[in-house]
Design a protein around this motif. Structure first.
Motif, PDB file in Angstrom:
ATOM      1  N   ASP A 106      -9.409   2.348   6.568  1.00  0.00           N
ATOM      2  CA  ASP A 106      -8.737   3.636   6.689  1.00  0.00           C
ATOM      3  C   ASP A 106      -8.183   3.735   8.096  1.00  0.00           C
ATOM      4  O   ASP A 106      -8.515   2.928   8.958  1.00  0.00           O
ATOM      5  CB  ASP A 106      -9.650   4.804   6.322  1.00  0.00           C
ATOM      6  N   ASP A 107      -7.331   4.696   8.282  1.00  0.00           N
ATOM      7  CA  ASP A 107      -6.641   4.768   9.570  1.00  0.00           C
ATOM      8  C   ASP A 107      -7.471   5.433  10.648  1.00  0.00           C
ATOM      9  O   ASP A 107      -7.002   5.657  11.760  1.00  0.00           O
ATOM     10  CB  ASP A 107      -5.279   5.455   9.418  1.00  0.00           C
ATOM     11  N   GLY A 108      -8.709   5.780  10.287  1.00  0.00           N
ATOM     12  CA  GLY A 108      -9.620   6.322  11.283  1.00  0.00           C
ATOM     13  C   GLY A 108      -9.487   7.815  11.524  1.00  0.00           C
ATOM     14  O   GLY A 108     -10.248   8.388  12.268  1.00  0.00           O
ATOM     15  N   VAL A 109      -8.514   8.421  10.841  1.00  0.00           N
ATOM     16  CA  VAL A 109      -8.326   9.855  11.020  1.00  0.00           C
ATOM     17  C   VAL A 109      -9.214  10.587  10.020  1.00  0.00           C
ATOM     18  O   VAL A 109      -9.098  10.381   8.811  1.00  0.00           O
ATOM     19  CB  VAL A 109      -6.852  10.245  10.795  1.00  0.00           C
ATOM     20  N   TYR A 131      -5.073  -7.163  -4.224  1.00  0.00           N
ATOM     21  CA  TYR A 131      -5.000  -5.769  -4.654  1.00  0.00           C
ATOM     22  C   TYR A 131      -4.508  -4.923  -3.490  1.00  0.00           C
ATOM     23  O   TYR A 131      -4.561  -5.351  -2.334  1.00  0.00           O
ATOM     24  CB  TYR A 131      -6.377  -5.279  -5.115  1.00  0.00           C
ATOM     25  N   PHE A 132      -4.058  -3.735  -3.809  1.00  0.00           N
ATOM     26  CA  PHE A 132      -3.576  -2.834  -2.755  1.00  0.00           C
ATOM     27  C   PHE A 132      -3.832  -1.387  -3.180  1.00  0.00           C
ATOM     28  O   PHE A 132      -4.154  -1.118  -4.346  1.00  0.00           O
ATOM     29  CB  PHE A 132      -2.086  -3.069  -2.489  1.00  0.00           C
ATOM     30  N   VAL A 133      -3.693  -0.472  -2.227  1.00  0.00           N
ATOM     31  CA  VAL A 133      -3.874   0.947  -2.541  1.00  0.00           C
ATOM     32  C   VAL A 133      -2.604   1.444  -3.229  1.00  0.00           C
ATOM     33  O   VAL A 133      -1.545   1.536  -2.619  1.00  0.00           O
ATOM     34  CB  VAL A 133      -4.178   1.775  -1.273  1.00  0.00           C
ATOM     35  N   TYR A 134      -2.776   1.717  -4.489  1.00  0.00           N
ATOM     36  CA  TYR A 134      -1.659   2.135  -5.336  1.00  0.00           C
ATOM     37  C   TYR A 134      -1.410   3.627  -5.184  1.00  0.00           C
ATOM     38  O   TYR A 134      -0.288   4.101  -5.232  1.00  0.00           O
ATOM     39  CB  TYR A 134      -2.018   1.788  -6.776  1.00  0.00           C
ATOM     40  N   GLN A 135      -2.508   4.354  -5.024  1.00  0.00           N
ATOM     41  CA  GLN A 135      -2.401   5.811  -4.888  1.00  0.00           C
ATOM     42  C   GLN A 135      -3.474   6.308  -3.929  1.00  0.00           C
ATOM     43  O   GLN A 135      -4.653   5.979  -4.089  1.00  0.00           O
ATOM     44  CB  GLN A 135      -2.591   6.473  -6.257  1.00  0.00           C
ATOM     45  N   GLN A 136      -3.076   7.077  -2.948  1.00  0.00           N
ATOM     46  CA  GLN A 136      -4.042   7.695  -2.052  1.00  0.00           C
ATOM     47  C   GLN A 136      -4.868   8.711  -2.854  1.00  0.00           C
ATOM     48  O   GLN A 136      -4.403   9.205  -3.882  1.00  0.00           O
ATOM     49  CB  GLN A 136      -3.310   8.383  -0.895  1.00  0.00           C
ATOM     50  N   PRO A 137      -6.083   9.009  -2.415  1.00  0.00           N
ATOM     51  CA  PRO A 137      -6.931   9.922  -3.191  1.00  0.00           C
ATOM     52  C   PRO A 137      -6.308  11.313  -3.314  1.00  0.00           C
ATOM     53  O   PRO A 137      -5.728  11.822  -2.354  1.00  0.00           O
ATOM     54  CB  PRO A 137      -8.236   9.966  -2.388  1.00  0.00           C
ATOM     55  N   ASN A 147       0.823  -1.204   0.000  1.00  0.00           N
ATOM     56  CA  ASN A 147       0.000   0.000   0.000  1.00  0.00           C
ATOM     57  C   ASN A 147       0.862   1.260   0.000  1.00  0.00           C
ATOM     58  O   ASN A 147       1.862   1.328   0.725  1.00  0.00           O
ATOM     59  CB  ASN A 147      -0.869   0.034   1.270  1.00  0.00           C
ATOM     60  N   GLU A 148       0.421   2.254  -0.785  1.00  0.00           N
ATOM     61  CA  GLU A 148       1.075   3.542  -0.664  1.00  0.00           C
ATOM     62  C   GLU A 148       0.791   4.072   0.735  1.00  0.00           C
ATOM     63  O   GLU A 148      -0.322   3.934   1.243  1.00  0.00           O
ATOM     64  CB  GLU A 148       0.544   4.545  -1.704  1.00  0.00           C
ATOM     65  N   GLN A 149       1.771   4.666   1.330  1.00  0.00           N
ATOM     66  CA  GLN A 149       1.586   5.183   2.682  1.00  0.00           C
ATOM     67  C   GLN A 149       0.472   6.223   2.702  1.00  0.00           C
ATOM     68  O   GLN A 149       0.397   7.063   1.810  1.00  0.00           O
ATOM     69  CB  GLN A 149       2.893   5.811   3.169  1.00  0.00           C
TER      70      GLN A 149
END
Ligand code: SF4
Length: 80
Positions: free
Chosen positions: A74-77, A45-51, A11-13
């Motif tokens: 999501d990290d909840g933030v 699959y993974f998160v390639y790009q954050q929005p 995942n992208e950070q």
């Protein structure tokens, strides 16, 4: 409570991520083409790009809502 799974290292950070409970169904990719990518062997699959804008954020939220494994997190933030 459902198992949470472990965050995949691909995942992208950032806020959104996919866990190792992913079964590679590809639904997320169909909902958010800009933001998800499949692994080399297509097994997950993974998160390639954050929005980068509200539309992409909405696309990821939709992917979260349809993911059969409930493994997009999501990290909840909360962001404004
Ligand atoms: S929708 Fe969920 S289970 Fe299917 S590929 Fe995406 S993250 Fe994995």
């Amino acid at each position: 409570m459902a198992p949470e799974g472990k965050k995949l290292s691909d995942n992208e950070q950032g806020k959104y991520y996919v866990t190792d409970l992913c079964d590679g169904c590809g639904l997320c990719f169909s909902k958010a083409l800009q933001n998800f990518m499949y692994s080399n062997d297509s097994s997950y699959y993974f998160v390639y790009q954050q929005p980068t804008d509200e539309r992409e954020d909405a696309d990821i939220r939709e992917a979260m809502s349809v993911c059969p494994q409930d493994c997009i997190k999501d990290d909840g933030v909360l962001v404004a």
